[in-house]
Design an enzyme around this catalytic site. Structure first.
Site, PDB file in Angstrom:
ATOM      1  N   GLY A   7      -5.122   6.076  19.340  1.00 19.25           N
ATOM      2  CA  GLY A   7      -5.367   6.872  17.904  1.00 19.25           C
ATOM      3  C   GLY A   7      -6.833   6.563  17.632  1.00 19.25           C
ATOM      4  O   GLY A   7      -7.307   5.359  17.111  1.00 19.25           O
ATOM      5  N   LEU A   8      -7.707   7.606  17.471  1.00 23.12           N
ATOM      6  CA  LEU A   8      -8.950   7.609  17.219  1.00 23.12           C
ATOM      7  C   LEU A   8      -8.974   8.574  15.858  1.00 23.12           C
ATOM      8  O   LEU A   8     -10.152   9.147  15.861  1.00 23.12           O
ATOM      9  CB  LEU A   8      -9.778   8.237  18.130  1.00 23.12           C
ATOM     10  CG  LEU A   8      -9.507   7.398  19.688  1.00 23.12           C
ATOM     11  CD1 LEU A   8     -10.338   8.334  20.779  1.00 23.12           C
ATOM     12  CD2 LEU A   8      -9.939   5.961  19.520  1.00 23.12           C
ATOM     13  N   GLY A  12      -8.566   4.474  13.198  1.00 21.42           N
ATOM     14  CA  GLY A  12      -8.844   4.033  14.436  1.00 21.42           C
ATOM     15  C   GLY A  12     -10.179   4.359  15.158  1.00 21.42           C
ATOM     16  O   GLY A  12     -10.772   3.218  15.890  1.00 21.42           O
ATOM     17  N   LYS A 165       1.073  -6.479   4.414  1.00 18.00           N
ATOM     18  CA  LYS A 165       0.551  -5.291   4.266  1.00 18.00           C
ATOM     19  C   LYS A 165       1.027  -4.486   2.923  1.00 18.00           C
ATOM     20  O   LYS A 165       0.591  -3.602   2.305  1.00 18.00           O
ATOM     21  CB  LYS A 165      -0.097  -4.416   5.185  1.00 18.00           C
ATOM     22  CG  LYS A 165      -0.752  -3.115   5.218  1.00 18.00           C
ATOM     23  CD  LYS A 165      -2.000  -3.379   4.261  1.00 18.00           C
ATOM     24  CE  LYS A 165      -2.915  -2.170   4.550  1.00 18.00           C
ATOM     25  NZ  LYS A 165      -2.523  -0.925   4.521  1.00 18.00           N
ATOM     26  N   HIS A 168       0.329  -6.081  -0.162  1.00 26.86           N
ATOM     27  CA  HIS A 168      -1.091  -5.740  -0.536  1.00 26.86           C
ATOM     28  C   HIS A 168      -1.044  -4.235  -1.000  1.00 26.86           C
ATOM     29  O   HIS A 168      -1.819  -3.878  -2.318  1.00 26.86           O
ATOM     30  CB  HIS A 168      -1.764  -5.558   0.905  1.00 26.86           C
ATOM     31  CG  HIS A 168      -3.301  -5.288   0.789  1.00 26.86           C
ATOM     32  ND1 HIS A 168      -3.364  -3.853   0.726  1.00 26.86           N
ATOM     33  CD2 HIS A 168      -4.182  -5.903   0.517  1.00 26.86           C
ATOM     34  CE1 HIS A 168      -4.671  -3.731   0.768  1.00 26.86           C
ATOM     35  NE2 HIS A 168      -5.252  -4.681   0.435  1.00 26.86           N
ATOM     36  N   GLU A 172      -1.789  -3.041  -4.827  1.00 26.87           N
ATOM     37  CA  GLU A 172      -3.228  -1.902  -4.974  1.00 26.87           C
ATOM     38  C   GLU A 172      -2.420  -0.716  -5.761  1.00 26.87           C
ATOM     39  O   GLU A 172      -3.005  -0.134  -6.652  1.00 26.87           O
ATOM     40  CB  GLU A 172      -3.355  -1.397  -3.609  1.00 26.87           C
ATOM     41  CG  GLU A 172      -4.400  -0.290  -3.559  1.00 26.87           C
ATOM     42  CD  GLU A 172      -4.577   0.288  -1.988  1.00 26.87           C
ATOM     43  OE1 GLU A 172      -4.150   1.315  -1.738  1.00 26.87           O
ATOM     44  OE2 GLU A 172      -5.133  -0.568  -1.104  1.00 26.87           O
ATOM     45  N   TYR A 173      -1.218  -0.146  -5.689  1.00 30.49           N
ATOM     46  CA  TYR A 173      -0.630   0.670  -6.377  1.00 30.49           C
ATOM     47  C   TYR A 173      -1.028   0.265  -7.891  1.00 30.49           C
ATOM     48  O   TYR A 173      -1.320   1.169  -8.777  1.00 30.49           O
ATOM     49  CB  TYR A 173       0.798   0.981  -6.246  1.00 30.49           C
ATOM     50  CG  TYR A 173       1.041   1.939  -4.917  1.00 30.49           C
ATOM     51  CD1 TYR A 173       0.279   2.074  -3.925  1.00 30.49           C
ATOM     52  CD2 TYR A 173       2.237   3.036  -5.220  1.00 30.49           C
ATOM     53  CE1 TYR A 173       0.577   2.735  -2.859  1.00 30.49           C
ATOM     54  CE2 TYR A 173       2.270   3.999  -4.051  1.00 30.49           C
ATOM     55  CZ  TYR A 173       1.716   3.627  -2.952  1.00 30.49           C
ATOM     56  OH  TYR A 173       1.819   4.724  -1.750  1.00 30.49           O
TER      57      TYR A 173
END
Length: 297
Positions: A7-8, A12, A165, A168, A172-173
């Site tokens: 995955g780039l 990524g 996460k 987290h 953030e929301y």
């Protein structure tokens, strides 16, 4: 160290850059032939790595991650390590770990925060899994994290990284919703001449100073009233999962839930609901709301 990255995309690809700048060797694969991939298949990626191999999966959560992990289970050898750095649901991690463990392959789940700025600033990494496996890949994680003491944690067993996460992102929301509500209140007030400049001033000395405010300044430099920004915000799932998990644990999360519903409303999900409300008000009280009146407000 040597590592394979599957995955780039925006995350990524930037992680590969940071790892290579840190002296690591990374073999990259992506389904997109126009990406900066080094090999054109998972089989070629595994063949290009020396055992014991480390393979980082950075693809969309759900079916794409499931398929990738299942394929890797048939290609990797005992002692190899798979790291899922996408935004998978924490409940998927146990299933992936069990599938790989049957082949002797070790598994870590890693929540990654940092967005498109991570290549330069580093990434906050929240990892779930066994400590021995965590320590085996620590050089990679230390390169990806920001400089300094913080930014990397072994949060708990398998699932712990993605659970952290998820929380987290729920926080953030809520933070972004609060900033947005404050900005909107000042925009409609005669007492504040420049809401954007006022919020930017909080970057120093204020208890609400944060990187989010730094990014807010970037966004408002050329558009202080954000008139060119569409009033629509998508939600990627983590806040929804957090609210569901919190309900099961008996934890009230009104701020996260409100921010989640605000995003869903922005995408038109509440239109039919409000039509019903408006229709009922008109029936019992004669409250008529005309479309052309709404357009002028």
């Amino acid at each position: 160290m040597q590592m394979g990255m599957i995955g780039l995309g925006r995350m990524g690809g930037n992680m590969v850059k940071r790892l290579r700048d840190g002296g690591h060797t990374v073999v990259g694969f992506d389904m997109n032939p126009d990406s900066a991939r080094d090999v054109d298949s998972l089989e070629a990626l595994v063949a290009a790595l020396d055992a014991p191999r480390v393979v980082w999966v950075m693809v969309p959560a759900g079916a794409a991650t499931d398929s990738t992990v299942e394929t890797l289970a048939g290609l990797l050898d005992a002692g190899d390590i798979v790291i899922d750095g996408g935004n998978s649901r924490y409940t998927d991690d146990e299933r992936h770990a069990e599938l790989l463990a049957a082949k002797g392959v070790k598994f870590l789940d890693c929540g990654v925060s940092g967005g498109v700025w991570g290549a330069e600033r580093g990434y906050a990494l929240m990892v779930g899994g066994e400590k021995e496996t965590f320590e085996a890949v620590r050089p990679l994680l230390e390169t990806l994290k920001p400089e300094g003491e913080y930014g990397l944690v072994l949060a708990g067993p398998v699932g712990g990284g993605h659970f952290a996460k998820m929380v987290h992102n729920g926080i953030e929301y809520g933070m972004m919703q609060a900033f947005g509500e404050g900005f909107a209140t000042m925009m409609r007030s005669e007492y504040v001449d420049d809401p954007a400049a006022t919020m930017v001033s909080w970057r120093s000395g204020s208890v609400v100073a944060s990187w989010l405010l730094d990014l807010f300044e970037n966004a408002t430099k050329d558009d202080p009233e954000l008139k060119n920004m569409p009033p629509v915000a998508n939600e990627s799932g983590e806040a929804k999962w957090m609210v569901e998990a919190a309900l099961g644990l008996g934890v009230p999360t009104p701020a996260t839930a409100a921010a989640l519903y605000a995003r869903q409303t922005s995408r038109g999900g509440a239109d039919d609901i409000l039509r019903v409300v408006t229709a009922m008000r008109a029936q019992f009280g004669g409250h008529i709301t005309k479309i052309d009146e709404i357009a002028t407000h």
